[in-house]
Design an enzyme around this catalytic site. Sequence first.
Site, short mmCIF file in Angstrom:
data_model
loop_
_atom_site.label_atom_id
_atom_site.label_comp_id
_atom_site.label_asym_id
_atom_site.label_seq_id
_atom_site.Cartn_x
_atom_site.Cartn_y
_atom_site.Cartn_z
N CYS A 70 39.12 47.94 49.10
CA CYS A 70 38.43 49.13 48.55
C CYS A 70 38.34 50.24 49.53
CB CYS A 70 37.00 48.48 48.23
SG CYS A 70 35.89 49.77 47.77
N CYS A 75 39.04 51.80 45.99
CA CYS A 75 37.92 52.63 45.47
C CYS A 75 37.88 53.81 46.21
CB CYS A 75 36.72 52.01 45.48
SG CYS A 75 36.87 49.98 45.45
N LYS A 78 40.86 56.35 46.29
CA LYS A 78 41.14 56.68 45.06
C LYS A 78 39.93 57.68 44.47
CE LYS A 78 39.06 54.72 41.83
NZ LYS A 78 39.29 53.78 41.06
N TYR A 211 44.35 50.30 34.69
CA TYR A 211 43.67 51.37 35.13
C TYR A 211 43.79 51.67 36.59
CZ TYR A 211 40.35 49.50 38.88
OH TYR A 211 39.61 49.02 39.95
N GLU A 215 44.58 55.98 36.42
CA GLU A 215 43.80 56.78 37.52
C GLU A 215 44.56 57.48 38.54
OE1 GLU A 215 39.75 54.11 37.96
OE2 GLU A 215 41.42 53.94 39.51
N HIS A 479 17.65 66.53 27.93
CA HIS A 479 18.77 67.70 27.47
C HIS A 479 18.89 68.82 28.27
CE1 HIS A 479 20.27 69.86 23.88
NE2 HIS A 479 19.53 70.65 24.14
N GLU A 484 22.66 61.83 27.27
CA GLU A 484 21.62 61.93 26.07
C GLU A 484 22.25 61.60 24.69
OE1 GLU A 484 19.74 65.55 24.67
OE2 GLU A 484 21.34 66.76 25.42
P1 FAD Z 1 39.85 42.63 49.79
O1 FAD Z 1 39.20 44.01 49.57
O2 FAD Z 1 41.26 42.87 49.06
O3 FAD Z 1 39.93 42.11 51.20
C1 FAD Z 1 40.91 40.91 51.45
C2 FAD Z 1 41.16 41.18 52.86
O4 FAD Z 1 41.66 39.89 53.33
C3 FAD Z 1 42.09 42.09 53.33
O5 FAD Z 1 41.71 43.17 54.32
C4 FAD Z 1 43.45 41.39 53.69
O6 FAD Z 1 44.23 42.36 54.35
C5 FAD Z 1 42.78 40.23 54.22
N1 FAD Z 1 43.80 39.15 54.31
C6 FAD Z 1 44.59 38.42 53.22
N2 FAD Z 1 44.96 37.25 53.59
C7 FAD Z 1 44.50 37.08 54.91
C8 FAD Z 1 44.55 36.08 55.78
N3 FAD Z 1 45.42 35.06 55.76
N4 FAD Z 1 44.19 36.13 57.10
C9 FAD Z 1 43.35 37.27 57.49
N5 FAD Z 1 43.10 38.26 56.48
C10 FAD Z 1 43.60 38.25 55.35
N6 FAD Z 1 36.96 48.19 42.61
C11 FAD Z 1 35.72 48.79 42.18
O7 FAD Z 1 34.68 48.05 42.08
N7 FAD Z 1 35.74 50.40 41.77
C12 FAD Z 1 36.88 50.85 41.94
O8 FAD Z 1 36.84 52.26 41.67
C13 FAD Z 1 38.14 50.45 42.38
N8 FAD Z 1 39.35 51.13 42.46
C14 FAD Z 1 40.26 50.51 42.92
C15 FAD Z 1 41.53 51.16 43.08
C16 FAD Z 1 42.78 50.49 43.65
C17 FAD Z 1 43.74 51.37 43.76
C18 FAD Z 1 42.69 49.23 43.94
C19 FAD Z 1 43.90 48.60 44.47
C20 FAD Z 1 41.52 48.37 43.86
C21 FAD Z 1 40.30 48.89 43.25
N9 FAD Z 1 39.08 48.41 43.07
C22 FAD Z 1 38.06 48.92 42.48
C23 FAD Z 1 39.16 47.02 43.30
C24 FAD Z 1 38.48 46.54 44.65
O9 FAD Z 1 39.11 47.17 45.63
C25 FAD Z 1 38.60 45.12 44.96
O10 FAD Z 1 37.97 44.45 43.75
C26 FAD Z 1 37.95 44.60 45.96
O11 FAD Z 1 38.38 45.32 47.26
C27 FAD Z 1 38.07 43.18 46.21
O12 FAD Z 1 37.34 42.68 47.34
P2 FAD Z 1 37.94 41.26 48.04
O13 FAD Z 1 36.80 41.17 49.24
O14 FAD Z 1 38.09 40.34 47.08
O15 FAD Z 1 39.46 41.58 49.02
P1 NA7 Z 2 46.65 44.93 35.60
O1 NA7 Z 2 45.35 45.28 34.81
O2 NA7 Z 2 47.18 43.62 35.90
O3 NA7 Z 2 47.72 45.87 34.42
C1 NA7 Z 2 49.12 45.88 34.99
C2 NA7 Z 2 49.72 46.96 34.27
O4 NA7 Z 2 51.14 46.86 34.53
C3 NA7 Z 2 49.55 46.77 32.66
O5 NA7 Z 2 49.76 48.01 31.81
C4 NA7 Z 2 50.77 45.91 32.35
O6 NA7 Z 2 51.39 45.97 30.88
C5 NA7 Z 2 51.70 46.85 33.35
N1 NA7 Z 2 53.09 45.77 33.74
C6 NA7 Z 2 52.98 44.59 34.07
N2 NA7 Z 2 54.28 44.17 34.68
C7 NA7 Z 2 54.90 45.37 34.21
C8 NA7 Z 2 56.38 45.49 34.25
N3 NA7 Z 2 57.32 44.63 34.62
N4 NA7 Z 2 57.10 46.66 33.61
C9 NA7 Z 2 56.32 47.47 33.41
N5 NA7 Z 2 54.86 47.31 33.51
C10 NA7 Z 2 54.29 46.36 33.54
O7 NA7 Z 2 46.79 45.64 36.88
P2 NA7 Z 2 46.11 46.92 37.71
O8 NA7 Z 2 46.91 47.19 38.96
O9 NA7 Z 2 45.92 48.21 37.04
O10 NA7 Z 2 44.67 46.26 37.99
C11 NA7 Z 2 44.50 45.01 38.72
C12 NA7 Z 2 43.41 44.56 38.69
O11 NA7 Z 2 42.59 45.42 39.70
C13 NA7 Z 2 42.51 44.87 37.40
O12 NA7 Z 2 42.30 43.42 37.21
C14 NA7 Z 2 41.27 45.56 37.87
O13 NA7 Z 2 40.08 44.84 37.34
C15 NA7 Z 2 41.38 45.71 39.40
P3 NA7 Z 2 50.99 45.15 29.80
O14 NA7 Z 2 49.67 45.62 29.40
O15 NA7 Z 2 50.68 43.61 30.28
O16 NA7 Z 2 52.01 45.09 28.78
#
Ligand code: FAD
Ligand code: NA7
Length: 504
Positions: A70, A75, A78, A211, A215, A479, A484
């Site tokens: 995040c 997040c 982004k 998403y 985004e 409003h 609203e």
């Molecule tokens: P993470 O935050 O992924 O943390 C896991 C940590 O564990 C990482 O630092 C990793 O390096 C470490 N790790 C992994 N394996 C090991 C190991 N073996 N030993 C030690 N450390 C390890 N969520 C929202 O709510 N709002 C948003 O707008 C949003 N936007 C997002 C945009 C993007 C591009 C992405 C990728 C995600 C977004 N998310 C958003 C999702 C959000 O980031 C995740 O749901 C959240 O970070 C999950 O937290 P977590 O604690 O499960 O794992």
């Molecule tokens: P998602 O929600 O798992 O979506 C992956 C997207 O990529 C989805 O549109 C898929 O299409 C597409 N996809 C998957 N494999 C392929 C290949 N091989 N070629 C082309 N397109 C593909 O991933 P996000 O990264 O957006 O989000 C991951 C999670 O992070 C999600 O659960 C959020 O809550 C936070 P599909 O619809 O399967 O045909």
Amino acid sequence: MTVDFANLGADVPEEPVRTSPYEYDYFVIGGGSGGLASAKTASELGAKVALADFVKPSPQGTSWGLGGTCVNVGCIPKKLMHFASMFGEYYNDQQECGWETAQKQHNWKRMVDNVQKHISTLNWGYRVQLIDKNVTYFNYLAKLVDNHTISLLNKDGQEMKRVTSEHILVAVGGRPSFGGIPGADECCYSSDDLFSLKEMPKKVLVVGASYISLECAGFLHALQKDVTVMVRSIFLRGFDQDMADKVAEYMANEGIKFIRNSVPNAFKKTEDGKVEVKYTENGEERVEVYDAVLMAIGRNADTKNLDLEKAGVQLSPRTGKVIVNDYEQSNVENIWAVGDVAEGKPELTPVAIQAGTYLAKRLFGGSSQRMDYINVPTTVFTPLEYSCCGYSEEDANKEFGEENIEVYHTAFKPLEWNFLDSREASSCYAKVIVNLKDNEKVVGIHFLGPHAGEVMQGFAVSLKLGLTKAILDETIGIHPTCAEEITKLDVTKRSGITAEKTGC
Ligand code: FAD
Ligand code: NA7
């Protein structure tokens, strides 16, 4: 001053006498949203806590500091880039509002430097918090040896330490998938790289239609990139499809290109450093060259080298995530999982934080409160933002029966857009889904419009409190706002009457 030697040190709290055979009460693997929240809470409650966080570099070599996805590659950057991009969106508006603005020219590097500066302060803040809260921090990669023993490895894979703990929390999150597509690892970026790229060339392909993909495509386009999105099937799988199509339609109208029914087959670097993409579109093979490709085709749970099987922890064969019960407990009594790595839970930061906090309170604070995964609100930060809480229309129909569902809706244009020629007519949209069999209880709210997340947060509270359509009707709107619109819905989809608004 006389020194009272007899009572010297009396105020200093003594270390509690440990009876546990383990070095720690709680060992947290992963310093992201869920792991940090859980570790800090457990320590505040008196547990002896350690946390390991280690970032494996992306295939492009990008890595980052403490705080997880995040903060570093999710997040936060982004939302900052989305915010930055909105100035591009508002450029024409500004001029129509009378601002004589300078040339429309975005400086990518300046934005990235500022985003990264902010992230560095957050990384540092987390380090300080762990020290303040007395959580021992290991910047090592953790692996399980058995269900109470953790091995800590350095970046070269050497074991630096072995520790034991009564409870172990797996909070390792996930990493972007490259889908095993030939050349993808070498040629493509993922969201792990995007937010720290020093430069971003003009012609960009974004693969995926969920998403993260939409985004990123949205802000890249508004930051003056020439963006194409490769869509395999539907937009925003898992979200309300009516809303998803409206999100994509708005993006297409803005100039983002979509290649539908299409998947990439191979990527190759060209001599001038671009990326040649071989793909199939509607069954036909095609080739196109892009300056850069962003893979956003989903994320894989980061459990591959964690050796959870050595502790007997059951993983989902499909997703590789830890299978947990309603208490975030795995099949192994003392091993728990929260956040993105927990099977079947929404992959969102506030969800990970709340689940981790409640778990620590149950384990060390005598609480019995469980995480409520129902009615979790969320927002998709596309150019026109989409937020929702509760059921999608499809899921509501399935759950309650189509005949028992009423959908109230409106298509509208924010007041502020009415004097802007460049803004489309009713591109914003709101709908409220109610269960006719349960006193018109609201089971889903969907909103497409400016600041959608800010709009939805309060409505999410009302859903938790059992909002009905009658209460919504009684609620006085503010409003003139977009929010609203949700309080003024009187047209049902079933009626066939147009949802387009004509006045206030
Ligand atoms: P993470 O935050 O992924 O943390 C896991 C940590 O564990 C990482 O630092 C990793 O390096 C470490 N790790 C992994 N394996 C090991 C190991 N073996 N030993 C030690 N450390 C390890 N969520 C929202 O709510 N709002 C948003 O707008 C949003 N936007 C997002 C945009 C993007 C591009 C992405 C990728 C995600 C977004 N998310 C958003 C999702 C959000 O980031 C995740 O749901 C959240 O970070 C999950 O937290 P977590 O604690 O499960 O794992
Ligand atoms: P998602 O929600 O798992 O979506 C992956 C997207 O990529 C989805 O549109 C898929 O299409 C597409 N996809 C998957 N494999 C392929 C290949 N091989 N070629 C082309 N397109 C593909 O991933 P996000 O990264 O957006 O989000 C991951 C999670 O992070 C999600 O659960 C959020 O809550 C936070 P599909 O619809 O399967 O045909």
